[in-house]
Design a protein around this motif. Structure first.
Motif, PDB file in Angstrom:
ATOM      1  N   SER A 118      -4.938  13.030  -7.146  1.00 15.72           N
ATOM      2  CA  SER A 118      -5.121  11.601  -6.901  1.00 15.72           C
ATOM      3  C   SER A 118      -5.965  11.400  -5.650  1.00 15.72           C
ATOM      4  N   VAL A 119      -6.796  10.355  -5.683  1.00 18.09           N
ATOM      5  CA  VAL A 119      -7.607   9.950  -4.542  1.00 18.09           C
ATOM      6  C   VAL A 119      -7.254   8.500  -4.255  1.00 18.09           C
ATOM      7  N   THR A 120      -6.811   8.259  -3.023  1.00 23.46           N
ATOM      8  CA  THR A 120      -6.381   6.925  -2.617  1.00 23.46           C
ATOM      9  C   THR A 120      -7.046   6.585  -1.291  1.00 23.46           C
ATOM     10  N   ILE A 121      -7.445   5.336  -1.132  1.00 24.15           N
ATOM     11  CA  ILE A 121      -7.974   4.872   0.148  1.00 24.15           C
ATOM     12  C   ILE A 121      -7.090   3.728   0.620  1.00 24.15           C
ATOM     13  N   LEU A 122      -6.594   3.856   1.858  1.00 20.14           N
ATOM     14  CA  LEU A 122      -5.747   2.823   2.448  1.00 20.14           C
ATOM     15  C   LEU A 122      -6.367   2.353   3.756  1.00 20.14           C
ATOM     16  N   SER A 123      -6.106   1.119   4.115  1.00 28.32           N
ATOM     17  CA  SER A 123      -6.670   0.586   5.350  1.00 28.32           C
ATOM     18  C   SER A 123      -5.982   1.211   6.563  1.00 28.32           C
ATOM     19  N   GLY A 124      -6.681   1.204   7.674  1.00 28.03           N
ATOM     20  CA  GLY A 124      -6.156   1.788   8.905  1.00 28.03           C
ATOM     21  C   GLY A 124      -5.874   3.262   8.735  1.00 28.03           C
ATOM     22  N   ASP A 125      -4.746   3.700   9.313  1.00 29.33           N
ATOM     23  CA  ASP A 125      -4.377   5.115   9.177  1.00 29.33           C
ATOM     24  C   ASP A 125      -3.467   5.356   7.977  1.00 29.33           C
ATOM     25  N   GLY A 176     -12.040   2.602   9.859  1.00 33.26           N
ATOM     26  CA  GLY A 176     -11.141   1.509   9.505  1.00 33.26           C
ATOM     27  C   GLY A 176     -10.261   1.765   8.300  1.00 33.26           C
ATOM     28  N   SER A 177     -10.321   2.951   7.714  1.00 31.34           N
ATOM     29  CA  SER A 177      -9.461   3.280   6.571  1.00 31.34           C
ATOM     30  C   SER A 177      -9.261   4.797   6.525  1.00 31.34           C
ATOM     31  N   THR A 178      -8.451   5.236   5.567  1.00 29.93           N
ATOM     32  CA  THR A 178      -8.157   6.659   5.432  1.00 29.93           C
ATOM     33  C   THR A 178      -8.167   7.028   3.959  1.00 29.93           C
ATOM     34  N   ILE A 179      -8.793   8.166   3.643  1.00 32.95           N
ATOM     35  CA  ILE A 179      -8.808   8.689   2.282  1.00 32.95           C
ATOM     36  C   ILE A 179      -7.714   9.754   2.176  1.00 32.95           C
ATOM     37  N   PHE A 180      -6.877   9.621   1.148  1.00 29.68           N
ATOM     38  CA  PHE A 180      -5.830  10.598   0.870  1.00 29.68           C
ATOM     39  C   PHE A 180      -6.151  11.272  -0.457  1.00 29.68           C
TER      40      PHE A 180
END
Length: 181
Positions: free
Chosen positions: A25-32, A95-99
């Protein structure tokens, strides 16, 4: 193999490896995105492991560098559950983080780990803002040549028109106006 995944995921893939199928899975969330400690401990909880403090988590991570900059990789597995292991990457972005998380059997993890790292290293940002698009279009050499040719034609016509219109009128009409003729 692309899969449906969930609403929170940017992308989902089924990853075949030997006799096992992994879920990437690839997820992008704002901040950390909640922070490294919280995410790693949530992943540890998914495998039935106890939480760790931030120092242990950071010491167990692998630091890597990709096109997007520095990021960390975490390998999480429970020796009591060989059917499930995680390799996860956390890539900080402006400003965001990719998991990126791969859930697969522990035995298959070692055979697919290198491909996972290559995948994480390959992430690039494509500039899609209007300024970048405009800059790319205007930097085309064809536009430069086209503009130079029309500027030369304008100078020639404006110069020739000075004879019949006079200097001031030709300058106003051909060189001081956005709309010509």
């Amino acid at each position: 193999i692309e899969s449906k995944g969930s609403n929170m995921r940017l992308a989902s893939y089924n990853i075949p490896s030997a006799n096992y199928m992994g879920d990437l899975s690839v997820t992008i969330l704002s901040g950390d995105g909640g922070g490294i400690k919280e995410n790693v401990n949530r992943w540890r909880g998914q495998l039935g492991l106890d939480p760790q403090n931030e120092e242990l988590i950071l010491n167990s991570s692998e630091k890597r560098k990709a096109y997007l900059g520095n990021y960390q990789v975490f390998r999480i597995f429970n020796d009591l559950n060989q059917d499930m292991a995680l390799i996860c990457a956390i890539i900080p972005l402006h400003g965001s983080t990719i998991f990126i998380k791969l859930n697969i059997a522990k035995i298959a993890l070692t055979s697919i780990e290198d491909e996972f790292l290559i995948f994480c290293d390959s992430f690039k940002l494509e500039k899609n803002d209007w300024k970048s698009k405009l800059k790319n279009k205007l930097s085309n050499p064809k536009i430069f040549i086209f503009t130079i040719i029309w500027m030369m034609i304008l100078v020639i016509i404006g110069t020739i028109s000075q004879k019949s219109l006079g200097l001031h009128e030709a300058q106003s009409r051909y060189f001081s106006s956005w709309i010509i003729w």
